[in-house]
Design a protein around this motif. Structure first.
Motif, short mmCIF file in Angstrom:
data_model
loop_
_atom_site.label_atom_id
_atom_site.label_comp_id
_atom_site.label_asym_id
_atom_site.label_seq_id
_atom_site.Cartn_x
_atom_site.Cartn_y
_atom_site.Cartn_z
N GLN A 249 0.82 -1.19 0.00
CA GLN A 249 0.00 0.00 0.00
C GLN A 249 0.87 1.26 0.00
O GLN A 249 1.93 1.29 0.63
N SER A 251 2.53 4.48 1.12
CA SER A 251 2.81 4.91 2.49
C SER A 251 2.24 6.29 2.76
O SER A 251 2.27 7.18 1.90
N LYS A 252 1.70 6.46 3.96
CA LYS A 252 1.25 7.77 4.42
C LYS A 252 2.00 8.17 5.68
O LYS A 252 1.60 9.11 6.37
N LYS A 254 4.67 9.80 8.16
CA LYS A 254 5.23 11.16 8.13
C LYS A 254 6.64 11.21 7.56
O LYS A 254 6.96 12.13 6.79
N VAL A 257 6.29 11.27 3.84
CA VAL A 257 5.77 12.54 3.35
C VAL A 257 6.88 13.59 3.31
O VAL A 257 7.04 14.31 2.31
N ARG A 326 0.22 16.76 -1.93
CA ARG A 326 -1.04 17.48 -1.83
C ARG A 326 -0.83 18.74 -1.00
O ARG A 326 0.29 19.17 -0.77
N GLU A 330 -3.46 18.76 4.19
CA GLU A 330 -3.72 17.33 4.13
C GLU A 330 -2.52 16.54 4.65
O GLU A 330 -2.68 15.45 5.17
N GLN A 331 -1.31 17.10 4.49
CA GLN A 331 -0.09 16.44 4.97
C GLN A 331 -0.05 14.99 4.52
O GLN A 331 0.02 14.07 5.31
N ASP A 332 -0.13 14.84 3.22
CA ASP A 332 -0.23 13.49 2.67
C ASP A 332 0.58 13.44 1.40
O ASP A 332 1.04 14.46 0.89
N ALA A 333 0.78 12.26 0.86
CA ALA A 333 1.44 12.10 -0.43
C ALA A 333 0.57 11.24 -1.32
O ALA A 333 0.06 10.22 -0.89
N GLN A 334 0.38 11.67 -2.55
CA GLN A 334 -0.46 10.93 -3.47
C GLN A 334 0.41 10.02 -4.32
O GLN A 334 1.40 10.44 -4.88
N THR A 335 -0.01 8.76 -4.42
CA THR A 335 0.71 7.82 -5.27
C THR A 335 -0.31 7.08 -6.13
O THR A 335 -1.51 7.08 -5.83
#
Length: 341
Positions: A249, A251-252, A254, A257, A326, A330-335
């Motif tokens: 999956q 990764s989210k 930190k 990110v 993003r 949102e402090q996220d990374a889109q993959t």
């Protein structure tokens, strides 16, 4: 091209994950695994597996009485790890409590560690435990940690931990000995096999790779070979190619990110001794109220193939552009939906 069945895919994927597939059926063995073990008993199924591996990588697993061992590429062991591995095999095989019994194969971890330490004197017991755990618990799954159940009055006592040793351990040992004694395969590789080996063992292939022309020429066939496992997708950008693993999956975490942000900020590159400062700067911007360990960010940069270090310079790799940050809120990374290798 091999037409794989569900049992074939299960065996191949387990070999790619752990390097080992063993044949004994226990009360904990799942239904699909039972089917795969029974299927492997048929010579025609073994031939189909070998044909797939041969076409894909130019090598086949070692087979000892339907117990398979697949050590390949980065899965190969350093000499020190081989020493620990062989010493562990010797210790387990010689344990009196495991002689002629299949019902109870639980042994004290410290017993094995001390036996191995007597052979591998250059390492302390803590490091030996770490290496045995990495090899036999995490990688080969031949040891299963076993802790005794304690009552409330026993919670504060020092408790000895155990390993439940696989009933196929001796077969694995024979497979390994055969593998180590086998003569090197000098059969020349095809262009497709060379590309597939690189895709399996490297984080990605870049446009500057000598294999890039072969990849472009055989891209459709290579993608079809990996797609048969119903696990991998070949992703090709303008200047990179990699295998996306659907079982992993995105990764989210930190550190990941922050690593994405750091990689995007590098431009043409920065001196290696400035990397920690850059990590601290981006961490404060993205997570102003949270501490993120620099070491974990560095690990995320290398584990995900986001940077390369050459001549004491850190620069981004071609695959950085496939990750999109993003908003900071949102402090996220889109993959991509397909997952990550």
């Amino acid at each position: 091209m091999s037409n794989l069945r569900a049992t074939d895919r299960l065996i191949i994927n387990q070999l790619l994950n752990n390097g080992v597939f063993t044949r004994t059926i226990t009360p904990k063995t799942t239904g699909p695994m039972v089917d795969a073990i029974n299927a492997l008993k048929k010579p025609a199924n073994q031939q189909r597996l070998n044909s797939y591996f041969k076409n894909l990588l130019g090598v086949v697993p070692d087979n000892y009485q339907e117990n398979l061992l697949f050590l390949f590429g980065t899965q190969r062991l350093e000499p020190e790890a081989v020493h620990v591995l062989l010493a562990t095999i010797k210790a387990v095989i010689n344990l009196p409590e495991l002689q002629n019994t299949q019902s109870d194969r639980v042994v004290a971890t410290q017993t094995i560690i001390r036996q191995v330490h007597s052979e591998v004197v250059t390492l302390n017991e803590k490091e030996i435990r770490r290496q045995i755990t990495a090899l036999f618990v995490d990688r080969f799954a031949l040891f299963v940690p076993d802790m005794p159940d304690l009552g409330p009055s026993e919670q504060t006592q020092t408790v000895e931990d155990y390993w439940d040793v696989s009933p196929d351990f001796n077969y694995f040992a024979q497979c390994l000995v055969n593998h180590l004694q086998a003569a090197p395969d000098t059969q020349p590789l095809t262009p497709i096999q060379r590309v597939n080996r690189a895709l399996l063992t490297q984080r990605y292939l870049s446009r500057s790779s000598k294999l890039w022309p072969d990849l472009l020429l055989h891209k459709a066939e290579i993608a079809e070979q990996w797609a048969q496992l119903e696990r991998f997708n070949l992703e090709c950008g303008d200047d990179y190619a990699l295998l996306l693993d659907n079982t992993r999956q995105p990764s989210k975490a930190k550190p990941f990110v922050v690593a994405i942000a750091v990689a995007h900020s590098l431009g043409v590159g920065i001196p290696n001794d400035m990397l920690v400062t850059r990590i601290h700067l981006l961490t404060r911007q993205i997570f102003p109220d949270t501490d993120v360990a620099v070491g974990l960010v560095k690990q995320a940069l290398t584990d995900n193939g986001l940077v390369k270090v050459e001549n004491n310079y850190v620069s981004p790799t071609p695959i950085v552009n496939r990750f999109v940050m993003r908003t900071m809120v949102e402090q996220d990374a889109q993959t991509p939906d397909e997952g990550e290798k």
